[in-house]
Write an enzyme that holds these catalytic residues in place. Structure first.
Site, PDB file in Angstrom:
ATOM      1  N   HIS A 262     -87.996  26.673  41.206  1.00 36.26           N
ATOM      2  CA  HIS A 262     -88.216  25.282  40.825  1.00 36.26           C
ATOM      3  C   HIS A 262     -88.237  24.444  42.094  1.00 36.26           C
ATOM      4  O   HIS A 262     -87.602  24.776  43.103  1.00 36.26           O
ATOM      5  CB  HIS A 262     -87.082  24.835  39.902  1.00 36.26           C
ATOM      6  CG  HIS A 262     -87.231  23.457  39.323  1.00 36.26           C
ATOM      7  ND1 HIS A 262     -86.961  22.322  40.056  1.00 36.26           N
ATOM      8  CD2 HIS A 262     -87.604  23.029  38.094  1.00 36.26           C
ATOM      9  CE1 HIS A 262     -87.162  21.253  39.300  1.00 36.26           C
ATOM     10  NE2 HIS A 262     -87.549  21.652  38.103  1.00 36.26           N
TER      11      HIS A 262
ATOM     12  N   ASP B 251     -79.523  28.462  41.859  1.00 34.18           N
ATOM     13  CA  ASP B 251     -79.947  27.351  41.011  1.00 34.18           C
ATOM     14  C   ASP B 251     -79.548  27.701  39.584  1.00 34.18           C
ATOM     15  O   ASP B 251     -80.172  28.545  38.937  1.00 34.18           O
ATOM     16  CB  ASP B 251     -81.462  27.169  41.124  1.00 34.18           C
ATOM     17  CG  ASP B 251     -82.006  26.087  40.200  1.00 34.18           C
ATOM     18  OD1 ASP B 251     -81.242  25.546  39.376  1.00 34.18           O
ATOM     19  OD2 ASP B 251     -83.216  25.798  40.286  1.00 34.18           O
TER      20      ASP B 251
ATOM     21  N   GLN C 221     -80.892  26.310  34.658  1.00 37.90           N
ATOM     22  CA  GLN C 221     -81.259  26.946  33.402  1.00 37.90           C
ATOM     23  C   GLN C 221     -80.307  28.068  33.011  1.00 37.90           C
ATOM     24  O   GLN C 221     -80.334  28.534  31.873  1.00 37.90           O
ATOM     25  CB  GLN C 221     -82.688  27.511  33.487  1.00 37.90           C
ATOM     26  CG  GLN C 221     -83.763  26.466  33.691  1.00 37.90           C
ATOM     27  CD  GLN C 221     -83.825  25.444  32.571  1.00 37.90           C
ATOM     28  OE1 GLN C 221     -83.415  25.702  31.443  1.00 37.90           O
ATOM     29  NE2 GLN C 221     -84.340  24.263  32.875  1.00 37.90           N
TER      30      GLN C 221
ATOM     31  N   LYS D  93     -78.967  19.139  31.638  1.00 42.94           N
ATOM     32  CA  LYS D  93     -79.364  20.421  31.047  1.00 42.94           C
ATOM     33  C   LYS D  93     -78.231  21.014  30.207  1.00 42.94           C
ATOM     34  O   LYS D  93     -78.452  21.917  29.400  1.00 42.94           O
ATOM     35  CB  LYS D  93     -79.723  21.436  32.130  1.00 42.94           C
ATOM     36  CG  LYS D  93     -80.675  20.959  33.209  1.00 42.94           C
ATOM     37  CD  LYS D  93     -82.108  20.922  32.754  1.00 42.94           C
ATOM     38  CE  LYS D  93     -83.024  20.696  33.966  1.00 42.94           C
ATOM     39  NZ  LYS D  93     -84.424  20.483  33.569  1.00 42.94           N
TER      40      LYS D  93
ATOM     41  N   CYS E 251     -92.708  21.789  37.436  1.00 43.97           N
ATOM     42  CA  CYS E 251     -92.135  21.665  38.784  1.00 43.97           C
ATOM     43  C   CYS E 251     -91.910  23.036  39.413  1.00 43.97           C
ATOM     44  O   CYS E 251     -90.879  23.285  40.064  1.00 43.97           O
ATOM     45  CB  CYS E 251     -90.824  20.874  38.753  1.00 43.97           C
ATOM     46  SG  CYS E 251     -91.046  19.141  38.318  1.00 43.97           S
TER      47      CYS E 251
END
Length: 451
Positions: free
Chosen positions: A122, A194, A197, A220, A361
């Site tokens: 991302h 990251d 998610q 999120k 993105c």
């Protein structure tokens, strides 16, 4: 505790479940939110907690008043909630940020050497390193080959940091974090993840997996109140220049010099987002309190139902690696002959279903997959079997008879023509505008001949 048997209902209550939206034909329907991967709705318990916090809101850290001390305790207790939620080590530091992008901006400013990352990231975990001139390694056709290439690259030229996604925001595929941590550590590098998610969908254990840094966002994680977090090893963060110069980040100031505080205060200058941090902490505690395996089972059931239903319609979800170790609750796909933006506009205008379309993105990843844009359906603790079935029914109708309304594309994307829906009364009731500002940049324009 053992996980309960799967039911078609939501796992936790979220705000907006009963929201109703207009359709272009003048009707109305319950909104089906399948856009959790962009911004998840607030947990009902989080929204309630925010109300409690607002009733006692005051500035933190520098106030003698009772409510100020209450909010200071609340703010610092949130660090403990995050520490527990991600299985952080005892000497790790929790720095509150605005979101994952902000967290990676901080980490990039603190990393004392070169970073290596994959081209599937991302933009939040690509652009800060690209701006520094760090190394971007091309993913290989399989996960095994990609990991071999990563190890070979580190053997060829060591780096300070390897940074990867925990779960792709395009395909949902997870990366094997303990394996990648071992590769990084063998070659003297640290590992950053990251978790935007990953955190809403899977348990995380920094100490157990060997991950050195983790970033994720409240919006999120069912706490859309403007807070994010970077958690990990203290030494780099203590040595780095303050991310933002200002009050609260110092121990002493004269007109000639400043003595900066250690992390986390070093990187949290200014009045912090107490409400957002409190919401994030409550969401962490609510998810952590779920029975063991319940969240994984819930999402697996919904994802399998969606993938099987798409297969029956001749639609194959996007996938990066054939040997990836499973995926979280999101599925991206394309519909033959229909641009992704038009599919999303149709689902919204004619069925009241919210999905995401575009390049998410993640431009290099979409380029690698060979598609200019895709549709993404994503779900979580508030999703139900009915939500998945409504999407499949709408896609089936699109395949069988096409759209029942006209659609046109401009620089803002696809929209129904005419657009009959209006903003809610509390926003003035004006006609719904097609104006958008996609994080992806200009919306891909369909080739001539595609309706």
């Amino acid at each position: 505790m053992t996980a309960p048997s799967i039911t078609p209902t939501a796992l936790l209550s979220v705000v907006g479940t009963d929201a109703r939206v207009p359709l272009v034909d003048g009707g109305e329907t319950r909104y089906t939110n399948l856009d959790y991967a962009a911004s998840a709705p607030a947990l009902a318990t989080v929204a309630e907690h925010v109300g409690e916090v607002l009733a006692s809101y005051a500035s933190v850290h520098r106030g003698a008043g009772y409510l100020s001390r209450v909010c200071t305790a609340l703010y610092e207790d949130a660090r403990a909630a995050v520490t527990s939620f991600v299985g952080a080590r005892g000497d790790d530091v929790v720095v509150f940020t605005r979101h994952t992008t902000d967290a990676f901006g901080l980490l990039a400013s603190a990393t004392p050497g070169e970073a290596v990352l994959l081209d599937i990231e991302h933009h939040a975990n690509l652009l800060p390193w690209q701006r520094r001139g760090d190394r971007v390694l091309a993913a290989r056709p399989t996960l095994a080959a990609t990991l071999d290439a990563l190890e070979a690259e580190l053997r060829r030229r060591p780096a300070a940091l390897v940074t990867v996604t925990g779960a792709s925001n395009v395909t949902g595929e997870r990366t094997p974090l303990p394996t990648i941590a071992d590769i990084a550590h063998r070659h003297g590098a640290r590992l950053a993840v990251d978790g935007a998610q990953l955190a809403p969908h899977r348990p995380i254990d920094l100490a157990g997996t060997g991950v050195d840094y983790l970033a994720f966002s409240g919006h999120k994680l069912y706490a859309p109140y403007g807070a994010g977090v970077l958690v990990g090893r203290r030494d780099w963060l203590d040595a780095a220049e303050p991310y933002l110069a200002g009050g609260g980040a110092v121990t002493d100031v004269t007109v000639a010099a400043t003595a900066w505080a250690p992390a986390p205060a070093r990187h949290e200058a200014g009045t912090p987002n107490v409400v957002g941090v409190a919401a994030l902490a409550r969401a962490c505690r609510e998810l952590a309190a779920l029975p063991a395996g319940a969240l994984v089972d819930h999402e697996h059931h919904l994802r399998e139902r969606l993938v099987d239903g798409l297969a029956a319609l001749g639609i194959t979800p996007l996938r990066l690696w054939p040997d990836s170790p499973g995926a979280v609750g999101l599925v991206a796909f394309t519909v033959d002959g229909v641009p992704a933006g038009k599919v999303a506009a149709y689902l919204s205008a004619e069925h009241g279903i919210g999905v995401r379309d575009g390049r998410f993105c993640a431009h290099p990843l979409l380029d690698r997959l060979g598609v200019p844009a895709a549709v993404r359906a994503s779900f979580g603790v508030g999703s139900t079997v009915e939500d998945v079935d409504r999407l499949l029914s709408a896609l089936g109708a699109l395949s069988a008879r096409g759209t029942q309304w006209a659609y046109a594309q401009d620089s803002a994307g696809w929209a129904p023509v005419p657009e009959t829906r209006r903003l809610p009364d509390w926003l003035g009731g004006a006609p719904l505008s097609g104006e958008q500002r996609p994080c992806d940049g200009p919306v891909p324009v369909s080739p001539p001949g595609i309706p």
